[in-house]
Design an enzyme around this catalytic site. Structure first.
Site, short mmCIF file in Angstrom:
data_model
loop_
_atom_site.label_atom_id
_atom_site.label_comp_id
_atom_site.label_asym_id
_atom_site.label_seq_id
_atom_site.Cartn_x
_atom_site.Cartn_y
_atom_site.Cartn_z
N SER A 57 0.82 -1.21 0.00
CA SER A 57 0.00 0.00 0.00
C SER A 57 0.86 1.26 0.00
O SER A 57 0.54 2.25 -0.66
CB SER A 57 -0.94 0.00 1.21
OG SER A 57 -2.01 -0.89 1.00
N ASN A 111 -6.11 -7.80 -2.52
CA ASN A 111 -5.65 -8.13 -1.18
C ASN A 111 -4.66 -7.18 -0.53
O ASN A 111 -4.51 -7.20 0.69
CB ASN A 111 -5.02 -9.52 -1.17
CG ASN A 111 -5.99 -10.60 -1.60
OD1 ASN A 111 -7.01 -10.78 -0.97
ND2 ASN A 111 -5.67 -11.27 -2.68
N TYR A 112 -3.95 -6.39 -1.31
CA TYR A 112 -2.84 -5.65 -0.73
C TYR A 112 -2.94 -4.14 -0.78
O TYR A 112 -2.41 -3.45 0.07
CB TYR A 112 -1.52 -6.07 -1.40
CG TYR A 112 -1.08 -7.44 -0.97
CD1 TYR A 112 -0.49 -7.63 0.26
CD2 TYR A 112 -1.28 -8.54 -1.78
CE1 TYR A 112 -0.08 -8.87 0.68
CE2 TYR A 112 -0.89 -9.81 -1.38
CZ TYR A 112 -0.28 -9.97 -0.15
OH TYR A 112 0.10 -11.20 0.25
N ILE A 113 -3.54 -3.65 -1.83
CA ILE A 113 -3.61 -2.20 -1.97
C ILE A 113 -4.84 -1.69 -1.23
O ILE A 113 -5.97 -2.10 -1.55
CB ILE A 113 -3.68 -1.80 -3.45
CG1 ILE A 113 -2.39 -2.22 -4.15
CG2 ILE A 113 -3.92 -0.30 -3.58
CD1 ILE A 113 -2.45 -2.12 -5.65
#
EC number: 5.6.2.1
Length: 755
Positions: A509, A712-714
């Site tokens: 992120s 899932n990550y940002i």
DNA sequence: CCTACGACTTAGTAGTTGATCT
DNA sequence: AGATCAACTACTAAGTCGTAGG
């Protein structure tokens, strides 16, 4: 040779280049390279990792599926398997089927947080404690796959050239394989072996057949395969109306299972269909790939719902395995699968409030790391030189996790694919090249290759060298003092809830935020989306999210390339015309006319040929289309001579090109002026640049999967912020499902939000 | 303690659908 | 109108991590 066969999955993947690898570790080289400290030799080495008694470890090379002869320190654990249902007494109350259930509970019990539209906006009032997942929970159970229907009698497996009469149960298993005949799985020896073994077992259990089947190579599944293919074709060829009807029926049947009531509110269920039987498709060199995944019956299912909720009726003639009322978990049903004896859950959909809340918490946790990361980095830099081997390993591992976004890397058993993460890296997975280059080459999660040549902090390099020091040999753990739980315990000291995976979320992120900051607010929305995707790609590369290059990629690339060449040719042609209008131009602007020689004669000839061929084709089609239309309207058809006339025109053009190829001087149209030509060149240049960009984008994306990081990550609030700030419709970055999943983000931030 | 395993997130791909091209 | 391709969804395997239970 079987080794190479196991590599199938890998060989399809080109390796990801690491050149544009960009990580944000501002601190990476900030503290000057420190001189070698002499006490490396004096490292204190206490307390070896307990699992040290391990076998000589698996063979060293990637993709090698050979496992050493099984030897386990945990062989005693086999006992625990069957006894499973007897733990956690507190939570479970078996409700006998048929128990009268009291009236249902908790319908629209109005709570705060419900918006005017009746949609629950949980993100507007957060509660902290999530150990209790629900107060009331009602759902309708699960959908089972249809029973097996035997094939028509003329469709059979052949053995040794003769048709075999298989009992339905065995035929079903054979069919599983037959359907996959043309896939890579079916060509994998491990897959074949596992399948065949299970097939024979089922065959025997179901009464055997008219042949003695012992040899996989004598089995011929093509008849079955063809039958399945024909069925598929048939299905495809159904009329739109038929398809629609079937779909509507399916829809109606599934309706009750799609949603459930959570605290009286309607929520989507994720996977309400029980997994159908089939052959296990393990990834990479999975020792169990190809084994039969058995059918799941209601008796295998444990339902979880509210005490007062109505227990859904099991399918006729069956009963549920168990009914639980455990409100500390968020699954609706579960069963145990037979491949690894692990549990499968029926859960809420991604757009549910429960999933949303934990997603939100995940990102908040990652954001919290912002406040600690500086100290953590400072500390591990110091700790890299600690006297204690344990601490050096902790520091080095932390570095790798932070900088290269490695996963924690828990221990795996021998009956899984040999893949590793940070803590499970072995001797052979890194190569050290002085002064400070490390080459990582290992298979990570899903057997995705992690290959990177990178420069690391000098002390990290030194430490890795120490971790590889004799007597260590290929097969030995690099990090022999630590495992994920040691690391995570260490992380807790900095911040509650900090674990290895939080670093991945944080760095992903953070990278996205930094990349977005670099994007200027200009251009069309589409152009901005391209930039957004480029930022997304940086993150995907950081996390090593890959995908297999699609089948048509190569040809698609070639096509674009051809188009590009043609545009170049046109541009050059225009410039040549300009020179004919004013021959002195070449001296005046030599740079501008430099590229005239870029195209070889052969290239030009092929372009001409392609162009001509396309022209012919165009007219053939036009002729046909026109006549089809006329025939339909009962009009007079175009005469053949018309086509001939058109073709003659093309032939003229062909002649002209031939001449042009010889002379190097294109015919200048009568109305051409320097200005006009120049403008045309300009336009072409624009188009060429565009196409090149498109091509690069396509190429860069061919091996990188953007979706995983986006999902899932940002932090989704970053994407929302971007859209609001740059006036890009959210639909351009989030699909419908993602918009639903990230509704909490979409509705809660503005253009000023920062990760 | 340590380990096995339950519960949850993360992952790539197969299959389907919808858009675009021919 | 059918073919082709890219986009998206559905599916399920494979991780991480905390903790129950020896």
């Amino acid at each position: 040779m079987s080794d190479s066969d196991d590599d199938i999955a890998l060989s399809k993947r080109a390796r990801v280049k690491d050149e544009d690898f960009s990580v944000d570790v501002s601190s990476q080289n900030s503290r000057g390279v420190t001189a070698a400290d002499s006490d490396d030799e004096a490292l204190v080495t206490v307390s070896r990792k307990t699992k040290k008694s391990k076998a000589p470890k698996r063979a060293a090379t990637n993709g090698d599926s050979k496992q050493p002869p099984k030897k386990k320190l945990k062989s005693s654990s086999t006992t625990s398997k069957k006894t499973a249902p007897s733990k956690s007494q507190v939570k479970k109350e078996v409700k006998k089927e048929g128990t009268p259930t009291p009236a249902r509970e908790g319908t629209p019990k109005e709570e705060d947080g419900d918006g005017d539209d009746g949609i629950y906006k949980w993100w507007e009032n957060q509660q902290d404690d999530d150990s209790i997942k629900w107060e009331t929970l009602e759902h309708n159970g699960v959908i089972f796959p249809p029973e097996y229907e035997p094939l028509p009698t003329h469709v059979k497996m052949f053995y040794d050239g003769k048709p075999v009469n298989l009992p339905p149960a065995a035929e079903e298993v054979a069919g599983f394989y037959a359907a996959m005949l043309e896939t890579d799985h079916a060509k994998n020896p491990t897959f074949q072996k596992n399948f065949f073994k299970d097939f024979l077992k089922v065959l025997e259990e179901s009464g055997g057949c008219n042949a003695s089947i012992t040899d996989f190579d004598k089995c011929d599944f093509t008849k079955m395969f063809n039958y399945f293919e024909a069925k598929k074709e048939e299905k495809k060829n159904m009329t739109a109306a038929e398809k629609k009807k079937i779909k509507a029926e399916k829809e109606k049947f599934e309706e009750p299972y799609k949603t459930c009531l959570l605290n009286g509110r309607k929520e989507q269920v994720g996977n309400f269909r029980v997994e159908p039987p089939g052959l296990f498709r393990g990834r990479g060199a999975h020792p169990k790939t190809g084994k039969l995944k058995r059918r799941v019956y209601p008796e295998d299912i444990i339902l979880n719902l509210g005490k007062d909720a109505k227990i859904p009726d099991p399918p006729p003639g069956h009963s549920w395995g168990e009914v639980r009322h455990d409100n500390t978990v968020s699954w609706l049903a579960m069963w145990r699968e037979n491949i690894s004896n692990s549990v499968k859950y029926v859960r809420f959909a991604a757009n549910s409030s429960l999933k949303g809340m934990s997603d939100y918490k995940k990102f908040e946790k990652a954001r919290e790391l912002k406040n600690h990361i500086e100290r953590i980095r400072k500390d591990y830099r110091v700790m890299l030189k600690d006297q204690l081997m344990l601490n050096r390993q902790i520091a080095t591992a932390t570095y790798l996790i932070d900088v290269f976004a490695l996963r924690a890397g828990g221990e795996k058993s021998d009956d899984e694919a040999d893949t590793v993460g940070c803590c499970s890296l072995r001797f052979e997975h890194i190569t050290l090249s002085p002064p400070n280059t490390v080459i990582f080459d290992f298979l990570g999660k899903d057997s995705i290759r992690f290959y990177q040549e990178v420069e690391v902090d000098l002390q990290v390099f030194k430490n890795l060298k120490i971790f590889k020091r004799p007597p260590k040999v290929p097969g030995d753990d690099l990090f022999d003092r630590i495992d994920p739980s040691v690391l995570n315990k260490h992380f807790q000291k900095y911040m509650p809830g900090l674990t290895a995976k939080v670093f991945r979320t944080y760095n992903a992120s953070k990278t996205m935020q930094d990349q977005l900051d670099l994007i200027p607010n200009e251009g069309t929305p589409n152009e901005k989306v391209v930039k957004f995707n480029a930022a997304n790609r940086t993150v995907a590369i950081l996390c090593n999210h890959q995908r297999t290059v699609s089948k048509g990629h190569e040809t698609a690339m070639q096509k674009i390339n051809d188009k590009l060449k043609e545009m170049m040719w046109q541009k050059i042609r225009l410039k040549k015309m300009m020179l004919q209008l004013d021959s002195k131009l070449k001296k005046k602007k030599p740079k501008y006319f430099e590229e005239l020689e870029d195209l070889t004669r052969e290239d030009e000839a092929t372009i001409h040929k392609n162009l001509i061929a396309r022209e012919h084709e165009k007219y053939e089609k036009k002729f046909k289309r026109e006549n089809d239309k006329r025939a339909e309207n009962k009009e007079e058809l175009l005469p053949k001579s018309q086509l001939k006339e058109w073709n003659n025109k093309v032939k003229e053009l062909e002649k002209q090109y031939a001449k042009e190829l010889k002379s190097g001087k294109p015919v200048v149209p009568d109305n051409a002026t320097l200005e006009k030509l120049e403008a045309q060149v300009e336009k072409l240049e624009q188009r060429i640049a565009n196409t090149m960009l498109q091509m690069k984008d396509k190429e860069d994306n061919s091996q990188v999967a953007l979706s995983t990081s986006k999902i899932n990550y940002i932090d989704p609030r970053l994407s929302v912020m971007f859209c609001k700030k740059y006036d890009v419709p959210i639909e351009k970055v989030f699909t419908k499902t993602l918009r639903e999943k990230f509704k909490w983000a979409i509705e809660s931030v503005d253009e000023n939000w920062r990760f």
